[in-house]
Enzyme design. Structure first.
Site, PDB file in Angstrom:
ATOM      1  N   SER A 114       0.843  -1.193   0.000  1.00 44.08           N
ATOM      2  CA  SER A 114       0.000   0.000   0.000  1.00 44.08           C
ATOM      3  C   SER A 114       0.890   1.260   0.000  1.00 44.08           C
ATOM      4  O   SER A 114       1.698   1.425  -0.902  1.00 44.08           O
ATOM      5  CB  SER A 114      -0.950  -0.048   1.193  1.00 44.08           C
ATOM      6  OG  SER A 114      -1.960   0.893   1.029  1.00 44.08           O
ATOM      7  N   ASP A 155      -8.472  -5.486  -5.574  1.00 43.35           N
ATOM      8  CA  ASP A 155      -8.029  -4.315  -4.830  1.00 43.35           C
ATOM      9  C   ASP A 155      -8.577  -3.081  -5.534  1.00 43.35           C
ATOM     10  O   ASP A 155      -8.016  -2.639  -6.535  1.00 43.35           O
ATOM     11  CB  ASP A 155      -6.497  -4.270  -4.778  1.00 43.35           C
ATOM     12  CG  ASP A 155      -6.014  -3.091  -3.963  1.00 43.35           C
ATOM     13  OD1 ASP A 155      -6.874  -2.343  -3.424  1.00 43.35           O
ATOM     14  OD2 ASP A 155      -4.789  -2.906  -3.860  1.00 43.35           O
ATOM     15  N   HIS A 175      -7.145  -5.674  -1.194  1.00 44.91           N
ATOM     16  CA  HIS A 175      -5.915  -4.973  -0.798  1.00 44.91           C
ATOM     17  C   HIS A 175      -5.064  -5.843   0.135  1.00 44.91           C
ATOM     18  O   HIS A 175      -3.902  -5.553   0.368  1.00 44.91           O
ATOM     19  CB  HIS A 175      -6.334  -3.668  -0.105  1.00 44.91           C
ATOM     20  CG  HIS A 175      -5.308  -2.579  -0.130  1.00 44.91           C
ATOM     21  ND1 HIS A 175      -4.667  -2.166  -1.269  1.00 44.91           N
ATOM     22  CD2 HIS A 175      -4.815  -1.785   0.863  1.00 44.91           C
ATOM     23  CE1 HIS A 175      -3.823  -1.182  -0.957  1.00 44.91           C
ATOM     24  NE2 HIS A 175      -3.893  -0.941   0.321  1.00 44.91           N
TER      25      HIS A 175
END
Ligand SMILES: *[C@@H]1O[C@H](CO)[C@@H](O)[C@H](O)[C@H]1NC(C)=O
Ligand SMILES: *[C@@H]1O[C@H](CO)[C@@H](O)[C@H](O)[C@H]1NC(C)=O
Length: 754
Positions: A609, A694, A726
């Site tokens: 991320s 995601d 994610h």
């Protein structure tokens, strides 16, 4: 068929099949990738991670029990803990609940939930269990519990069916016996009717097209395309007759009907988004008018549990997001957590109190530089208990409930820390001034604890004597007893702007002071960026799994991290490529200076991320001088401007980059910090991993990174998980993730060669 024999030998972990050959040169990679496609079952590469009795391997992580947070019954003598454990033979995640006595030596009782479902307290000796039945319905059972403090804990009878729900969507059950209503949420169509959901689902499925059509945002959120249903709160009469039978009237009242409100708030809201008193339900909903994708404002409302009148708003109208609305025990007050700014999600939460009897609202903890994350009133309503992150630990805090003031600007008192280590959750006051909570750490998943003997605090918010902490469960200690588990050591160094910055170092078994350059080292970079590496268990980024493959693990909480004060968190805004990298590099240099045992020539880094943004950014900035030999980027940002158009929660980009991606000033910031603008410098071998579901950060960013690395001739590999969001959640995928990460690191820094 030589490879079959190889497969059955110890050359592959956990029955995983793979056909990896080291991609030593870009020239070879084309040919090998073709071979990969044709012979994916072959074990051409003999990589396997280390497994042994004293090694905590990825397989141990995936197979270890996963306890949730404990919830006590009303009497405060039993705690219910959701639990799951993956069975490798059946390839199945087995669910159960544990009931554990709070003050007794009787052993905890495990109740298997063969078909899964949700379990919650109905009353002090009854657990409710809602589980899938036939024909898209849910069945509702009562499980009687027999408990004598000195002798027995058992469920003597079979569960009793007490009713059913007309749709499998019913979830998030809360039962307050005093209200005589079961409250729960369910996704419903425009008519708000629970009983038409199954039929309308069928019509939707058979609509003759698979198209989704949008006139407003969200289009998709977290991992789901937004469909025609929204989440509503329902109540249904439930009580015990004088002869102790459960009477469940299947009369469903949508208490949000006609309001445009939706609660719990997607994607992570659950039972913490509402609470039930004797007479009312309090809940948080996104503002019904503002466009969801670029606003965070959530309002708190109160409505009779019968749904007999309209909800009334309790928030002032100028707030950002709100969380965790709770009633006082006597139901005369409501407290919730509130952010000040619409459009930001990482402000410090303030505790707001609403005195219903006096119709007065006021804010406390205004000047406290930490952010609570869940709230509860004591049984006598004199004290508020909550958990909050504090310097990379999550502690239990308490503070007195102030008398209702005339002003709403009160800064009543400084909260008092009741614990000092690990990561607390599920804080729940019990009768007799005791406080139940669950806690994990780097070395253990959750166990349940109780605090007792909590004294009045001194004027400076300290305790003369710490409370007594009693451990009630011991879910995983036996499984981990032989393993090398590093508790982590904190280090502090001067970072950007000469500010103190914190990090963790975890060391492998056999680590000895003075052994020069003995160990490869991995820098893990956290996401958020408003998050932190906390002394907490993780099933996705577990530092002890890296430690047990022979790495020294370094985890730094750079600018942008939470739990170190709001100015430190806020300082990353519009500076994604700035101060955080000064901090990371200074922390890295600190470690290399202080720990000569670390081999700087065998250094690697990984992040997801924002941490993936950081990996891609480090690729393009060799002048930082980290000297990593290999990188792993999981669901990371490649083109930051594109993020501003493609991500689900647009408010996040707009806040972080100071505007819309087309705004002049934002474009200047993007020109400084988007990783895609520095690909001409990319040269470090990189593994890139992305989940196709995601929607926070679409998979095209991962594919773009791979395309770039391949065209530049940089050794690279791409792993796509078509079903993951994610996060990598599936157990088999988690094993594969670890296999690819460790295989990659082994290839470039030989983690086994010590
Ligand atoms: C489920 O549907 C079938 C077919 O309509 C019916 O025969 C059966 O009784 C139903 N079961 C329940 C539990 O309602
Ligand atoms: C938990 O179990 C471990 C290992 O089985 C044991 O050493 C420890 O004393 C137990 N702790 C508690 C609080 O029961």
């Amino acid at each position: 068929m030589r490879w079959t024999a190889l497969l059955s030998a110890a050359s592959l972990p956990c029955g995983l099949l793979a056909a990896q050959v080291p991609l030593r040169s870009p020239l070879a990679s084309g040919a090998i990738s073709k071979m990969n496609k044709q012979n994916w079952k072959q074990a051409a590469n003999s990589f396997s991670w280390k497994e042994a009795a004293d090694i905590f391997s990825p397989k141990d992580l995936v197979g270890l029990g996963r306890p949730g947070a404990g919830v006590a019954n009303v009497a405060g003598d039993l705690v219910l803990v959701p639990f799951s454990k993956y069975d490798f033979d059946e390839k199945k995640n087995k669910k159960s609940i544990f009931l554990a006595p709070i003050e007794s030596t009787v052993k905890p009782l495990e109740i298997p939930l063969a078909k899964g479902g949700e379990a919650f307290w109905l009353d002090t000796r009854t657990v409710g269990h809602v589980v899938e039945g036939e024909n898209s319905t849910l069945e509702f059972y009562a499980i009687d519990v027999q408990f004598e403090a000195e002798s027995t804990l058992s469920t003597p009878k079979s569960p009793v069916l007490i009713g059913s729900f007309p749709s499998t969507g019913a979830t998030n059950f809360i039962y307050n016996p005093a209200s005589r209503h079961l409250v729960f949420s369910a996704e419903v169509y425009d008519d708000g009717d629970l009983t038409t959901v199954v039929q309308q689902d069928k019509e939707w499925e058979e609509r003759g097209t698979t198209a989704f059509v949008y006139d407003e945002t969200y289009v998709r959120h977290w991992d789901t395309y937004v469909g025609p249903k929204i989440s509503a709160l329902f109540s249904a009469p439930l009580s015990r007759t004088p002869d102790r039978e459960w009477a469940f009237e299947q009369k469903w009242t949508n208490i949000l009907k006609g309001t445009g409100h939706s609660s719990p708030v997607a994607p992570f809201g659950g039972t913490d988004d509402f609470d039930v008193s004797k007479t009312h339900v309090v809940y948080t909903s996104k503002d019904p008018v503002l466009p969801e994708a670029w606003h965070t404002k959530q309002n708190v409302y109160i409505v009779p549990v019968t749904g007999d009148s309209e909800p009334k708003e309790l928030t002032c109208g100028k707030q950002g997001a709100t969380h965790s609305p709770v009633f006082s025990t006597d139901g005369t007050k409501v407290a919730w957590l509130e952010l000040g700014e619409d459009g930001y999600e990482a402000d410090a939460f303030r505790i707001v109190l609403y005195d219903l009897s006096k119709d007065v609202r006021f804010t406390i903890t205004d000047h406290w530089d930490r952010s609570p994350d869940a709230l509860a009133f004591s049984k006598d309503d004199k004290t508020l208990y909550f958990s909050a992150g504090d310097e990379a630990k999550v502690k239990v805090f308490s503070m007195p409930v102030p008398p209702t003031p005339l002003s709403d600007e009160t800064d009543y008192a400084k909260p008092l820390a009741l614990t000092s280590s690990g990561a607390a959750s599920g804080v729940q006051p019990l009768i007799g001034g005791r406080v139940l909570f669950s806690r994990s750490s780097f070395v253990s998943p959750n166990d349940v604890f109780v605090l007792s003997g909590i004294e009045e605090s001194n004027a400076d918010a300290t305790l003369a004597k710490p409370p007594t902490v009693t451990q009630l469960t011991n879910f995983t200690a036996a499984d981990l007893a032989e393993k090398h588990m590093s508790g982590g050591e904190e280090f502090w160094f001067k970072g950007a702007l000469d500010r103190d910055v914190q990090g963790w170092i975890l060391t492998p078994k056999g680590f000895k002071k003075g052994d020069e350059a003995a160990w490869p080292v991995v820098l893990l970079i956290h996401g958020g960026p408003q998050g932190a590496w906390e002394d907490q268990w993780s099933t996705r980024w577990n530092p002890n799994v890296f430690v047990n493959q022979g790495f020294v693990v370094v985890m730094i909480n750079p600018t942008g991290s939470t739990t170190f004060g709001q100015d430190f968190t806020d300082a990353i805004k519009m500076d994604w490529g700035g101060k955080p990298f000064v901090d990371l590099k200074k922390g890295w240099d600190y470690i290399l200076g202080e720990y000569p045992e670390v081999d700087a020539d065998r250094a690697v880094a990984a992040g997801a991320s924002w941490g993936g943004f950081a990996i891609n950014y480090i690729q393009g900035h060799p002048e930082f001088g980290f000297g990593f030999k290999a990188l792993v980027c999981h669901d990371g940002v490649f083109d930051a401007a594109y993020l501003g158009y493609s991500t689900d929660e647009l408010f996040f980009f707009n806040h972080e980059w100071g505007g819309r991606p087309w705004d002049k000033h934002t474009k200047e910031v993007l020109d400084k910090f988007s990783p895609s603008l520095f690909v001409d410098k990319w040269s470090t071998p990189q593994l890139t991993i992305h989940g196709s579901k995601d929607f926070r950060l679409p998979e095209t960013d991962g594919i773009a990174v791979f395309h770039t690395l391949q065209q530049r001739g940089v050794p690279s590999r791409l792993v796509i998980f078509p079903d993951e969001n994610h996060w990598v959640l599936d157990h088999g995928n988690s094993l594969k993730w670890h296999y690819e990460v460790f295989r990659w690191f082994d290839q470039w820094v030989g983690m086994k060669a010590q």
